[in-house]
Design a protein around this motif. Structure first.
Motif, mmCIF file in Angstrom:
data_model
loop_
_atom_site.group_PDB
_atom_site.id
_atom_site.type_symbol
_atom_site.label_atom_id
_atom_site.label_comp_id
_atom_site.label_asym_id
_atom_site.label_seq_id
_atom_site.Cartn_x
_atom_site.Cartn_y
_atom_site.Cartn_z
ATOM 1 N N TYR A 145 14.037 2.104 -3.791
ATOM 2 C CA TYR A 145 13.136 2.585 -4.833
ATOM 3 C C TYR A 145 12.801 1.518 -5.868
ATOM 4 C CZ TYR A 145 12.780 7.349 -3.231
ATOM 5 O OH TYR A 145 12.469 8.476 -2.498
ATOM 6 N N SER A 146 13.308 0.316 -5.673
ATOM 7 C CA SER A 146 12.841 -0.801 -6.499
ATOM 8 C C SER A 146 11.428 -1.211 -6.106
ATOM 9 C CB SER A 146 13.802 -1.993 -6.376
ATOM 10 O OG SER A 146 13.955 -2.361 -5.013
ATOM 11 N N GLU A 147 10.930 -0.688 -4.988
ATOM 12 C CA GLU A 147 9.529 -0.898 -4.595
ATOM 13 C C GLU A 147 8.670 0.099 -5.373
ATOM 14 O OE1 GLU A 147 8.263 -3.225 -2.840
ATOM 15 O OE2 GLU A 147 10.179 -4.086 -2.192
ATOM 16 N N PRO A 148 7.851 -0.350 -6.326
ATOM 17 C CA PRO A 148 7.075 0.583 -7.168
ATOM 18 C C PRO A 148 6.197 1.535 -6.370
ATOM 19 C CG PRO A 148 6.946 -1.661 -8.033
ATOM 20 C CD PRO A 148 7.631 -1.756 -6.698
ATOM 21 N N ALA A 149 5.643 1.086 -5.256
ATOM 22 C CA ALA A 149 4.735 1.934 -4.476
ATOM 23 C C ALA A 149 5.440 3.168 -3.933
ATOM 24 C CB ALA A 149 4.131 1.133 -3.327
ATOM 25 N N LEU A 150 6.751 3.094 -3.770
ATOM 26 C CA LEU A 150 7.496 4.239 -3.244
ATOM 27 C C LEU A 150 7.469 5.407 -4.232
ATOM 28 C CD1 LEU A 150 8.968 4.779 -0.602
ATOM 29 C CD2 LEU A 150 11.093 4.104 -1.710
ATOM 30 N N LEU A 151 7.353 5.095 -5.514
ATOM 31 C CA LEU A 151 7.308 6.128 -6.547
ATOM 32 C C LEU A 151 5.896 6.653 -6.799
ATOM 33 C CD1 LEU A 151 9.763 4.446 -9.052
ATOM 34 C CD2 LEU A 151 10.197 6.543 -7.751
ATOM 35 N N HIS A 152 4.896 5.915 -6.361
ATOM 36 C CA HIS A 152 3.512 6.273 -6.685
ATOM 37 C C HIS A 152 2.681 6.715 -5.483
ATOM 38 C CE1 HIS A 152 4.185 4.877 -10.736
ATOM 39 N NE2 HIS A 152 4.621 3.714 -10.274
ATOM 40 N N THR A 153 3.186 6.517 -4.280
ATOM 41 C CA THR A 153 2.394 6.844 -3.100
ATOM 42 C C THR A 153 2.076 8.332 -3.017
ATOM 43 O OG1 THR A 153 2.286 6.731 -0.683
ATOM 44 C CG2 THR A 153 4.463 7.075 -1.640
ATOM 45 N N GLN A 154 0.854 8.645 -2.581
ATOM 46 C CA GLN A 154 0.465 10.025 -2.319
ATOM 47 C C GLN A 154 0.045 10.190 -0.868
ATOM 48 O OE1 GLN A 154 -2.042 11.851 -5.256
ATOM 49 N NE2 GLN A 154 -1.048 10.755 -6.931
ATOM 50 N N GLY A 155 0.311 9.162 -0.074
ATOM 51 C CA GLY A 155 0.044 9.222 1.357
ATOM 52 C C GLY A 155 1.360 9.122 2.100
ATOM 53 N N GLY A 156 1.715 7.896 2.489
ATOM 54 C CA GLY A 156 2.961 7.679 3.206
ATOM 55 C C GLY A 156 3.897 6.790 2.419
ATOM 56 N N GLY A 157 5.129 6.748 2.882
ATOM 57 C CA GLY A 157 6.139 5.911 2.245
ATOM 58 C C GLY A 157 7.403 6.701 2.001
ATOM 59 N N THR A 158 8.520 6.267 2.565
ATOM 60 C CA THR A 158 9.789 6.960 2.412
ATOM 61 C C THR A 158 10.909 5.940 2.282
ATOM 62 O OG1 THR A 158 10.667 7.030 4.682
ATOM 63 C CG2 THR A 158 8.882 8.560 4.181
ATOM 64 N N PRO A 159 12.076 6.343 1.770
ATOM 65 C CA PRO A 159 13.203 5.413 1.733
ATOM 66 C C PRO A 159 13.750 5.104 3.122
ATOM 67 C CG PRO A 159 13.863 7.580 0.938
ATOM 68 C CD PRO A 159 12.381 7.620 1.102
ATOM 69 N N TYR A 160 13.353 5.880 4.140
ATOM 70 C CA TYR A 160 13.838 5.671 5.505
ATOM 71 C C TYR A 160 13.005 4.659 6.279
ATOM 72 C CZ TYR A 160 15.720 10.097 3.941
ATOM 73 O OH TYR A 160 16.316 11.075 3.188
#
Length: 201
Positions: A145-160
């Protein structure tokens, strides 16, 4: 490390997962390593590969040597009922020889997927794709979650792993957050491989 590469291995039917693979490969190269893009052929209802030896376009088909010799693996598939697509599973089912000799033990791996709908099984697909890699003794890397896009994405993106909302027709392009996370995953995988490689040599 000059000959070391990250294998970006994927199956893509409509092109969305292939888009992701190219962005992950770019991230690998930003991380200072070579990316080797490879795909797998489709399968028939009897699970035999149905394709010419060399594809008409896109990445070449993967061989077991591509997998055996890689310094790390990024594995991608569209979602099929919350799991990886049959062609990729068919390829992985043929890797028991590598399992017997422990060829992949200690190598880093990461995962990516695309779905037609927002809640179409992205996370379950990524988690289920980890299982054969864990049996191979690979070291799984996700996205922090240090990747900012992981907190802002509304499409794809997961910690997995990286993911993409491709839309019902599979044509929705990667958005800026999805691109950022694909590249971050590739870069992270390259950095981990570089740190692990001396201890494997």
């Amino acid at each position: 490390m000059s000959d070391a590469y990250i294998l970006v291995l994927y199956y893509s039917r409509h092109g969305a997962t292939a888009q992701m693979a190219r962005q992950i490969a770019r991230g690998v190269e930003q991380g200072g390593m070579t990316a080797r893009l490879r795909t797998v052929p489709g399968v028939s209802s009897e699970c035999a590969a149905v394709a010419p030896e060399i594809p008409d376009e896109g990445a070449l088909y993967a061989s077991l040597d591509d997998l055996r010799q890689c310094a790390g693996l990024a594995l991608g598939s569209p979602t099929r009922f919350g799991n990886m697509a049959a062609p990729l599973k068919y390829f992985l089912d043929g890797t028991s020889g590598l399992w017997l000799t422990g060829e992949l033990v200690g190598k880093p791996a990461a995962l990516f997927t695309s779905t037609a709908s927002l809640h179409g099984g992205q996370e379950s697909t990524l988690l289920s794709m980890m299982l054969p890699l864990l049996h191979h003794g690979m070291l799984i890397s996700g996205l922090p979650y240090s990747e900012p896009a992981l907190l802002h994405t509304q499409g794809g993106g997961t910690p997995y792993g990286a993911s993409h909302l491709a839309g019902a027709d599979g044509k929705r392009p990667l958005d800026e957050h999805e691109i950022s996370l694909c590249r971050a995953l590739g870069k992270r995988l390259a950095h981990i491989a570089q740190r692990l490689e001396p201890s494997r040599g």
